[in-house]
Design a protein around this motif. Sequence first.
Motif, short mmCIF file in Angstrom:
data_model
loop_
_atom_site.label_atom_id
_atom_site.label_comp_id
_atom_site.label_asym_id
_atom_site.label_seq_id
_atom_site.Cartn_x
_atom_site.Cartn_y
_atom_site.Cartn_z
N MET A 176 24.58 14.92 -8.08
CA MET A 176 25.31 13.55 -7.47
C MET A 176 26.14 13.95 -6.17
SD MET A 176 23.75 11.00 -8.36
CE MET A 176 25.11 9.97 -7.43
N ARG A 177 26.72 14.93 -6.33
CA ARG A 177 27.52 15.27 -4.90
C ARG A 177 26.58 15.69 -3.79
NH1 ARG A 177 30.97 18.75 -7.21
NH2 ARG A 177 29.78 20.58 -6.89
N LYS A 178 25.32 16.53 -3.82
CA LYS A 178 24.47 16.67 -3.13
C LYS A 178 23.80 15.38 -2.61
CE LYS A 178 23.12 20.34 -1.83
NZ LYS A 178 23.76 21.10 -0.62
N VAL A 179 23.49 14.62 -3.63
CA VAL A 179 22.73 13.23 -3.12
C VAL A 179 23.88 12.57 -2.21
CG1 VAL A 179 22.14 11.08 -3.91
CG2 VAL A 179 21.15 13.21 -5.01
N ASN A 180 25.08 12.34 -2.44
CA ASN A 180 26.02 11.57 -1.83
C ASN A 180 26.11 12.11 -0.52
OD1 ASN A 180 26.74 9.59 -3.79
ND2 ASN A 180 28.09 10.96 -4.73
N THR A 181 26.09 13.32 -0.47
CA THR A 181 26.23 14.09 0.74
C THR A 181 25.24 14.16 1.89
OG1 THR A 181 27.54 15.74 -0.11
CG2 THR A 181 26.57 16.35 2.00
N GLU A 182 23.69 13.87 1.20
CA GLU A 182 22.79 13.74 2.11
C GLU A 182 22.56 12.18 2.57
OE1 GLU A 182 19.98 15.57 3.22
OE2 GLU A 182 21.26 17.13 2.80
N PHE A 183 23.05 11.24 1.59
CA PHE A 183 23.03 9.77 2.16
C PHE A 183 24.06 9.64 3.06
CE2 PHE A 183 19.86 9.21 -1.39
CZ PHE A 183 19.14 7.97 -0.84
N ARG A 184 25.22 10.33 3.07
CA ARG A 184 26.36 9.93 3.94
C ARG A 184 25.65 10.69 5.42
NH1 ARG A 184 30.05 12.08 0.33
NH2 ARG A 184 30.64 10.41 -0.98
N ARG A 185 25.40 11.79 5.25
CA ARG A 185 24.50 12.55 6.56
C ARG A 185 23.69 11.62 7.32
NH1 ARG A 185 22.14 17.80 5.52
NH2 ARG A 185 24.18 18.14 4.33
N ASN A 186 22.96 11.10 6.51
CA ASN A 186 21.76 10.39 7.10
C ASN A 186 21.78 9.00 7.23
OD1 ASN A 186 19.97 12.55 6.78
ND2 ASN A 186 19.21 12.19 4.64
N LYS A 187 23.14 8.34 7.20
CA LYS A 187 23.59 6.88 7.43
C LYS A 187 23.68 7.03 8.84
CE LYS A 187 27.41 4.08 6.40
NZ LYS A 187 28.59 3.97 5.70
N LYS A 188 23.51 8.01 9.57
CA LYS A 188 23.71 7.66 10.90
C LYS A 188 22.30 8.07 11.75
CE LYS A 188 28.20 9.72 10.87
NZ LYS A 188 28.96 10.81 10.52
N LEU A 189 21.51 8.09 10.91
CA LEU A 189 19.94 8.12 11.59
C LEU A 189 19.55 6.75 12.23
CD1 LEU A 189 18.08 10.16 8.93
CD2 LEU A 189 19.22 11.05 11.05
N THR A 190 19.00 6.82 13.34
CA THR A 190 18.55 5.74 14.08
C THR A 190 16.94 5.55 14.31
OG1 THR A 190 19.20 6.38 16.08
CG2 THR A 190 20.66 4.98 14.96
N ALA A 191 16.42 6.80 14.37
CA ALA A 191 15.16 7.09 14.85
C ALA A 191 14.25 6.67 13.84
CB ALA A 191 14.87 8.30 15.48
N PRO A 192 13.44 5.85 13.76
CA PRO A 192 12.50 5.37 12.53
C PRO A 192 11.74 6.77 12.06
CG PRO A 192 12.12 3.89 14.19
CD PRO A 192 13.03 4.80 14.75
N GLU A 193 11.31 7.56 12.78
CA GLU A 193 10.63 8.84 12.42
C GLU A 193 11.65 9.72 11.30
OE1 GLU A 193 11.32 9.07 15.92
OE2 GLU A 193 9.64 7.32 15.99
N ASP A 194 12.93 9.69 11.68
CA ASP A 194 13.99 10.38 10.88
C ASP A 194 14.15 9.88 9.77
OD1 ASP A 194 14.19 12.27 13.03
OD2 ASP A 194 15.95 11.37 14.13
#
Length: 67
Positions: A31-49
Amino acid sequence: MPISRQEVLRLYKNLIIYSKKLTLTDSTYFMRKVNTEFRRNKKLTAPEDITFAYKKGESLLRRSSVV
């Protein structure tokens, strides 16, 4: 087609449910890894990313393995 916010939230919910069913992996670590990934990817703006990150999470559920 871009990934919607609702699809991302559904993936997050499914990963939480999956983490509670883990037996060979520490669910807290997962869950810590999932939370970290979702927080990091929260800033993604490009549809491909966004699509790439979403598919990465989906494949984790499909394979039922932790990397």
